[in-house]
Design an enzyme around this catalytic site. Structure first.
Site, PDB file in Angstrom:
ATOM      1  N   GLN A   1       0.864  -1.177   0.000  1.00 14.50           N
ATOM      2  CA  GLN A   1       0.000   0.000   0.000  1.00 14.50           C
ATOM      3  C   GLN A   1       0.903   1.230   0.000  1.00 14.50           C
ATOM      4  O   GLN A   1       1.401   1.649   1.044  1.00 14.50           O
ATOM      5  CB  GLN A   1      -0.906  -0.001   1.232  1.00 14.50           C
ATOM      6  CG  GLN A   1      -1.702  -1.298   1.418  1.00 14.50           C
ATOM      7  CD  GLN A   1      -2.840  -1.439   0.429  1.00 14.50           C
ATOM      8  OE1 GLN A   1      -3.783  -0.654   0.433  1.00 14.50           O
ATOM      9  NE2 GLN A   1      -2.752  -2.454  -0.420  1.00 14.50           N
TER      10      GLN A   1
ATOM     11  N   GLY B   1     -11.761   2.960   4.034  1.00 13.36           N
ATOM     12  CA  GLY B   1     -10.805   2.052   3.421  1.00 13.36           C
ATOM     13  C   GLY B   1      -9.883   2.731   2.422  1.00 13.36           C
ATOM     14  O   GLY B   1     -10.034   3.911   2.082  1.00 13.36           O
ATOM     15  N   HIS B   2      -8.934   1.952   1.916  1.00 11.28           N
ATOM     16  CA  HIS B   2      -7.926   2.507   1.013  1.00 11.28           C
ATOM     17  C   HIS B   2      -8.545   2.932  -0.317  1.00 11.28           C
ATOM     18  O   HIS B   2      -9.527   2.374  -0.787  1.00 11.28           O
ATOM     19  CB  HIS B   2      -6.777   1.519   0.797  1.00 11.28           C
ATOM     20  CG  HIS B   2      -7.170   0.206   0.196  1.00 11.28           C
ATOM     21  ND1 HIS B   2      -6.291  -0.832   0.068  1.00 11.28           N
ATOM     22  CD2 HIS B   2      -8.346  -0.254  -0.314  1.00 11.28           C
ATOM     23  CE1 HIS B   2      -6.895  -1.855  -0.499  1.00 11.28           C
ATOM     24  NE2 HIS B   2      -8.140  -1.524  -0.737  1.00 11.28           N
ATOM     25  N   ASN B   3      -7.965   3.979  -0.878  1.00  8.92           N
ATOM     26  CA  ASN B   3      -8.349   4.524  -2.193  1.00  8.92           C
ATOM     27  C   ASN B   3      -9.718   5.190  -2.203  1.00  8.92           C
ATOM     28  O   ASN B   3     -10.233   5.516  -3.279  1.00  8.92           O
ATOM     29  CB  ASN B   3      -8.338   3.441  -3.287  1.00  8.92           C
ATOM     30  CG  ASN B   3      -7.031   2.698  -3.378  1.00  8.92           C
ATOM     31  OD1 ASN B   3      -5.979   3.262  -3.099  1.00  8.92           O
ATOM     32  ND2 ASN B   3      -7.091   1.434  -3.752  1.00  8.92           N
TER      33      ASN B   3
ATOM     34  N   SER C   1     -11.783   1.931  -2.486  1.00  6.06           N
ATOM     35  CA  SER C   1     -11.965   2.423  -3.858  1.00  6.06           C
ATOM     36  C   SER C   1     -13.354   2.965  -4.135  1.00  6.06           C
ATOM     37  O   SER C   1     -13.830   2.927  -5.274  1.00  6.06           O
ATOM     38  CB  SER C   1     -11.608   1.321  -4.871  1.00  6.06           C
ATOM     39  OG  SER C   1     -10.277   0.892  -4.689  1.00  6.06           O
TER      40      SER C   1
END
Length: 355
Positions: free
Chosen positions: A216, A257-259, A277
């Site tokens: 990440q 969460g990521h993105n 995402s």
């Protein structure tokens, strides 16, 4: 009402001055010199307090209140007891908040818990870190290599700021908050015990050797005037950044969460979970405990009711709710239809002598 042990008591103020400050009208001008010493709820107010009323749900409290004065709209003015001075305002709650922001400015953002006005001797700061004049660092905070922090920012006790993090001016980093791999704008308020910039939940699942971790390498970008509630976690991106847009307000215990990209001036209530995402537009409102699946788009101005599960894109200005979430009108129709089916089946069973 404000507690003097935690917040400064406002100076005594006449009703005439209060009405002027709130852009309101004191109905009985002869009471202009009456003094108010604080703000309070209807059921807790005394003769020296100003309260407000704008919801019939609290009509009983208004009838029994001991407040010295009450902000009220013309619609409900006649309901105010005779012993209470009427301060007429078209939007009583907004007027009340306007006064509160003036009378209790110290409650708008956290101050140093320990009265620090500089860098505590008990803080640990890497020599390569650059702190502008006016930064406050409380005891046991740790600031890593090449960190940059702008003037007026407070770093709370026990907070940890990782290498190369940049934090703008007039921010507040709450006690025991951990920040890494992040760029943070100006006037950002981060409440205690947040975790920002840790790696996201990225794996190739169920391979021959088990779950394979995906690096990440993105960042967290938090724009100006954002507020982040206590215990919230924001993962850094995998390739692209996780972004929180300007003016967005996030409640306690939210997982991002990521993105994920969140637009400007959004509202996220407590215990929301946002999978990776996601793209969320501007001025979106999400109720408490909403869960949203990954790789979706939530359009500008959309609203989602509390405890909904979202598995589909939501168009701009959509009003969705339920599990799984759908347009609220459709959701309500389905609820009514199910209730009707249950009622009809129950009646049929009774007619047939069944329990």
């Amino acid at each position: 009402m404000a507690q003097p042990s935690f917040f400064q008591s406002p100076p005594p103020t006449t009703l005439a001055a209060i009405a002027a400050a709130a852009n309101a009208t004191l109905v009985d001008a002869s009471r202009g010199e009456q003094v108010i010493t604080g703000l309070a709820a209807l059921d807790e107010a005394g003769p020296m307090h100003l309260a407000f009323f704008d919801n019939l749900k609290y009509a009983d409290q208004l009838a029994m209140t001991k407040a010295g004065a009450c902000l009220v709209s013309p619609r409900f003015e006649a309901r105010v007891p005779s012993h209470v001075a009427v301060v007429r305002a078209n939007q009583p709650f907004r007027a009340f908040v306007q006064l509160a922001r003036t009378m209790h400015a110290d409650a708008l953002r956290p101050q140093s818990w320990f009265g620090c006005d500089g860098i505590s001797s008990q803080a640990i700061i890497d020599p390569s870190a650059r702190l502008e004049d006016g930064v406050v660092v409380e005891p046991l905070a740790v600031i890593g290599a090449h960190v940059e922090i702008g003037a007026g920012t407070i770093v709370g006790a026990g907070a940890v700021i990782g290498p190369h993090v940049k934090i703008g001016r007039d921010c507040n980093v709450g006690a025991r908050t951990v920040i890494q791999c992040a760029l943070i704008g100006n006037d950002v308020l981060i409440h205690p015990a947040c975790a920002i910039g840790q790696d996201g939940y990225g794996f190739i699942f169920f391979g021959p050797g088990g779950h394979v971790k995906v690096p990440q390498t993105g960042r967290v970008i938090i724009q100006n005037h954002v507020e982040i509630g206590a215990g919230t976690t924001i993962d850094r991106g995998s390739l692209r950044d996780t972004v929180i847009g300007e003016g967005t307000k996030i409640d306690n215990q939210v997982q991002i969460g990521h993105n994920v990209t969140i637009g400007r001036h959004c509202l996220l209530a407590a215990q929301i979970g946002l999978a990776g995402s996601l793209t969320i537009g501007d001025n979106v409102a999400l109720g408490a405990k909403v869960g949203i699946n990954n790789h979706l788009t939530i359009g500008d101005g959309a609203q989602v009711t509390a405890m909904s599960g979202v598995k589909d894109d939501i168009p701009p200005n959509g009003r969705w709710g339920g599990f799984f979430a759908k347009p609220t009108k459709q959701w309500f129709r389905e609820i009514v239809a199910v209730e009707r089916l249950v009622r009809d089946q129950t009646a049929t069973n009774k007619d047939e002598g069944q329990e």
